[in-house]
Design a protein around this motif. Sequence first.
Motif, PDB file in Angstrom:
ATOM      1  N   TYR A 232     -14.590  -0.529   4.137  1.00  0.00           N
ATOM      2  CA  TYR A 232     -13.272  -0.448   3.462  1.00  0.00           C
ATOM      3  C   TYR A 232     -12.925   1.083   2.969  1.00  0.00           C
ATOM      4  O   TYR A 232     -13.970   1.514   2.468  1.00  0.00           O
TER       5      TYR A 232
ATOM      6  N   ASP B  99      -3.593  -8.364  -0.829  1.00  0.00           N
ATOM      7  CA  ASP B  99      -3.559  -6.816  -0.356  1.00  0.00           C
ATOM      8  C   ASP B  99      -3.282  -5.901  -1.693  1.00  0.00           C
ATOM      9  O   ASP B  99      -3.923  -4.713  -1.624  1.00  0.00           O
TER      10      ASP B  99
ATOM     11  N   ARG C 294      -6.326  -5.677  -3.249  1.00  0.00           N
ATOM     12  CA  ARG C 294      -7.254  -4.494  -2.790  1.00  0.00           C
ATOM     13  C   ARG C 294      -6.716  -3.046  -3.095  1.00  0.00           C
ATOM     14  O   ARG C 294      -7.755  -2.327  -3.144  1.00  0.00           O
TER      15      ARG C 294
ATOM     16  N   GLU D 260      -8.011  -2.199  -6.252  1.00  0.00           N
ATOM     17  CA  GLU D 260      -9.527  -1.929  -6.148  1.00  0.00           C
ATOM     18  C   GLU D 260      -9.729  -0.400  -5.658  1.00  0.00           C
ATOM     19  O   GLU D 260     -10.649   0.386  -6.358  1.00  0.00           O
ATOM     20  N   LYS D 261      -8.911   0.072  -4.889  1.00  0.00           N
ATOM     21  CA  LYS D 261      -8.933   1.429  -4.415  1.00  0.00           C
ATOM     22  C   LYS D 261      -8.606   2.376  -5.518  1.00  0.00           C
ATOM     23  O   LYS D 261      -9.351   3.514  -5.738  1.00  0.00           O
TER      24      LYS D 261
ATOM     25  N   VAL E  43       0.189   6.375  -0.655  1.00  0.00           N
ATOM     26  CA  VAL E  43       1.300   6.729   0.203  1.00  0.00           C
ATOM     27  C   VAL E  43       1.630   5.531   1.037  1.00  0.00           C
ATOM     28  O   VAL E  43       0.417   4.764   1.397  1.00  0.00           O
TER      29      VAL E  43
HETATM   30  P1  FAD Z   1      -8.194  -0.734   3.450  1.00  0.00           P
HETATM   31  O1  FAD Z   1      -7.822  -0.205   2.261  1.00  0.00           O
HETATM   32  O2  FAD Z   1      -9.835  -0.680   3.508  1.00  0.00           O
HETATM   33  O3  FAD Z   1      -7.839  -2.137   3.970  1.00  0.00           O
HETATM   34  C1  FAD Z   1      -7.881  -2.590   5.288  1.00  0.00           C
HETATM   35  C2  FAD Z   1      -7.743  -4.306   5.071  1.00  0.00           C
HETATM   36  O4  FAD Z   1      -8.924  -5.005   4.539  1.00  0.00           O
HETATM   37  C3  FAD Z   1      -6.550  -4.706   4.216  1.00  0.00           C
HETATM   38  O5  FAD Z   1      -6.173  -6.098   5.042  1.00  0.00           O
HETATM   39  C4  FAD Z   1      -7.108  -4.969   2.955  1.00  0.00           C
HETATM   40  O6  FAD Z   1      -6.530  -6.104   2.490  1.00  0.00           O
HETATM   41  C5  FAD Z   1      -8.371  -5.427   3.274  1.00  0.00           C
HETATM   42  N1  FAD Z   1      -9.604  -5.267   2.502  1.00  0.00           N
HETATM   43  C6  FAD Z   1      -9.780  -4.238   1.532  1.00  0.00           C
HETATM   44  N2  FAD Z   1     -11.013  -4.495   0.622  1.00  0.00           N
HETATM   45  C7  FAD Z   1     -11.416  -5.817   1.243  1.00  0.00           C
HETATM   46  C8  FAD Z   1     -12.729  -6.513   0.844  1.00  0.00           C
HETATM   47  N3  FAD Z   1     -13.655  -5.759  -0.211  1.00  0.00           N
HETATM   48  N4  FAD Z   1     -12.536  -7.729   1.456  1.00  0.00           N
HETATM   49  C9  FAD Z   1     -11.974  -8.129   2.400  1.00  0.00           C
HETATM   50  N5  FAD Z   1     -10.961  -7.410   2.863  1.00  0.00           N
HETATM   51  C10 FAD Z   1     -10.517  -6.361   2.090  1.00  0.00           C
HETATM   52  N6  FAD Z   1      -4.962   5.692  10.734  1.00  0.00           N
HETATM   53  C11 FAD Z   1      -6.008   6.489  11.194  1.00  0.00           C
HETATM   54  O7  FAD Z   1      -6.561   6.020  12.182  1.00  0.00           O
HETATM   55  N7  FAD Z   1      -5.753   7.934  11.084  1.00  0.00           N
HETATM   56  C12 FAD Z   1      -4.917   8.471  10.137  1.00  0.00           C
HETATM   57  O8  FAD Z   1      -4.771   9.400   9.695  1.00  0.00           O
HETATM   58  C13 FAD Z   1      -4.101   7.452   9.404  1.00  0.00           C
HETATM   59  N8  FAD Z   1      -3.164   7.534   8.379  1.00  0.00           N
HETATM   60  C14 FAD Z   1      -2.658   6.688   7.505  1.00  0.00           C
HETATM   61  C15 FAD Z   1      -1.533   7.004   6.600  1.00  0.00           C
HETATM   62  C16 FAD Z   1      -0.959   6.191   5.695  1.00  0.00           C
HETATM   63  C17 FAD Z   1      -0.188   6.939   4.705  1.00  0.00           C
HETATM   64  C18 FAD Z   1      -0.965   5.017   6.036  1.00  0.00           C
HETATM   65  C19 FAD Z   1      -0.282   3.808   5.443  1.00  0.00           C
HETATM   66  C20 FAD Z   1      -2.118   4.464   7.206  1.00  0.00           C
HETATM   67  C21 FAD Z   1      -2.915   5.494   7.863  1.00  0.00           C
HETATM   68  N9  FAD Z   1      -3.815   5.027   8.939  1.00  0.00           N
HETATM   69  C22 FAD Z   1      -4.455   5.928   9.818  1.00  0.00           C
HETATM   70  C23 FAD Z   1      -3.694   3.531   9.251  1.00  0.00           C
HETATM   71  C24 FAD Z   1      -5.054   2.971   8.585  1.00  0.00           C
HETATM   72  O9  FAD Z   1      -6.327   3.693   9.022  1.00  0.00           O
HETATM   73  C25 FAD Z   1      -4.824   1.463   9.075  1.00  0.00           C
HETATM   74  O10 FAD Z   1      -3.644   0.774   8.506  1.00  0.00           O
HETATM   75  C26 FAD Z   1      -5.982   0.686   8.686  1.00  0.00           C
HETATM   76  O11 FAD Z   1      -5.852  -0.393   9.298  1.00  0.00           O
HETATM   77  C27 FAD Z   1      -6.320   0.290   7.095  1.00  0.00           C
HETATM   78  O12 FAD Z   1      -6.673   1.190   6.568  1.00  0.00           O
HETATM   79  P2  FAD Z   1      -6.780   1.140   4.676  1.00  0.00           P
HETATM   80  O13 FAD Z   1      -7.283   2.578   4.401  1.00  0.00           O
HETATM   81  O14 FAD Z   1      -5.368   0.414   4.133  1.00  0.00           O
HETATM   82  O15 FAD Z   1      -7.815   0.209   4.812  1.00  0.00           O
END
Ligand code: FAD
Length: 317
Positions: free
Chosen positions: A143, A192, A195, A198-199, A208
Amino acid sequence: MKIIDHIKQAKDETLFSFEIIPPKKGNNIQELYSNIDPLIEFDPPFIDVTTSREEYVYIDKDGLLDRKITRMRPGTLGICAAIKHKYNIDTVPHVLCGGFTKEETEYLLVDCHYLGIDNVMALRGDAMSHQKYFQPTKGGHSYAKELVNQIQNLNKGKYLHDVTEVDHKSDFCIGVAGYPEKHIEAPSLQTDLKRLKEKVDAGADYVVTQMFFDNKKYFEFVAAARAAKIEVPIIPGLKPLSTLKHLQLLPHAFKVDLPEPLIEAVSSCKNNKAVRQVGIEWCIEQSKELLAANVPVLHYYSMGKSDNIKAIFSALK
Ligand code: FAD
């Protein structure tokens, strides 16, 4: 300079920034520059550069398909360094959990530090194209929160295997993703948000958002985030719709709803040139309302094309 310092320095003035994607492997960086050049006059304090996951390709070898792994759009960090030094603008490389071991991430962050890159966007990444759900890379993070932890550890001078004598700590400003309409895998918007909290608690400095086409979704999200004690800046991410296909593609890929009037306006277009104009006008109206609400930054997903972003910037400045 850190994004949060750019925001502080601007006081109540809204900043403009945008996100680009690296060119496909084998293409020239000049095309990227020619899409950035027209936007420089609008003084963006920072530019984000996305990172693409690795994917499988199948190569025909005497009638048998040979599966190879490749990255179609490599070069995020090189592009960040090139832009930073060509335009003297801060760049924000997107750092992913998926596709990277923790050690590879550490090396990437060390490179960022040497290159004077002060900001990173910490993301989990999506599943690979052949997978239904995201699977963590062996030795990598599951995550984005874990990635934020790793970056924060580095900011404290704590490397992965604690073998390094540290005389100079990094000081990265960390961005994370937020989803006004919920992340596709999250069981509810409330979960969500937990979560996301938590970040932020792990050390993220700003959020963003995923693109949205109805500002109400953003305003409600910010209100819910504040109620959940998420106090960091929440930067709205905007995408001008540009092709008829986006009507299906964007809701499917990003789990976003499109407002009826936008769907009707796009559906009545005769060609993609007309759709592009509708997308620009919709995005200008969204931006004006967000500007009036004093958002810290208006951040645009340019997808490597500048003409529509330039038209939007020109209408707002
Ligand atoms: P996380 O914050 O890890 O969350 C992912 C999912 O897991 C969510 O449903 C959350 O609720 C859940 N979750 C979090 N922690 C836990 C836990 N401990 N237990 C159970 N569930 C949990 N993708 C790319 O490949 N390249 C990029 O450059 C890119 N840029 C982006 C820029 C922005 C502004 C945004 C909004 C998205 C971008 N993405 C990119 C897409 C992103 O990688 C995806 O949306 C991905 O599926 C989730 O990333 P996240 O960092 O939000 O994940």
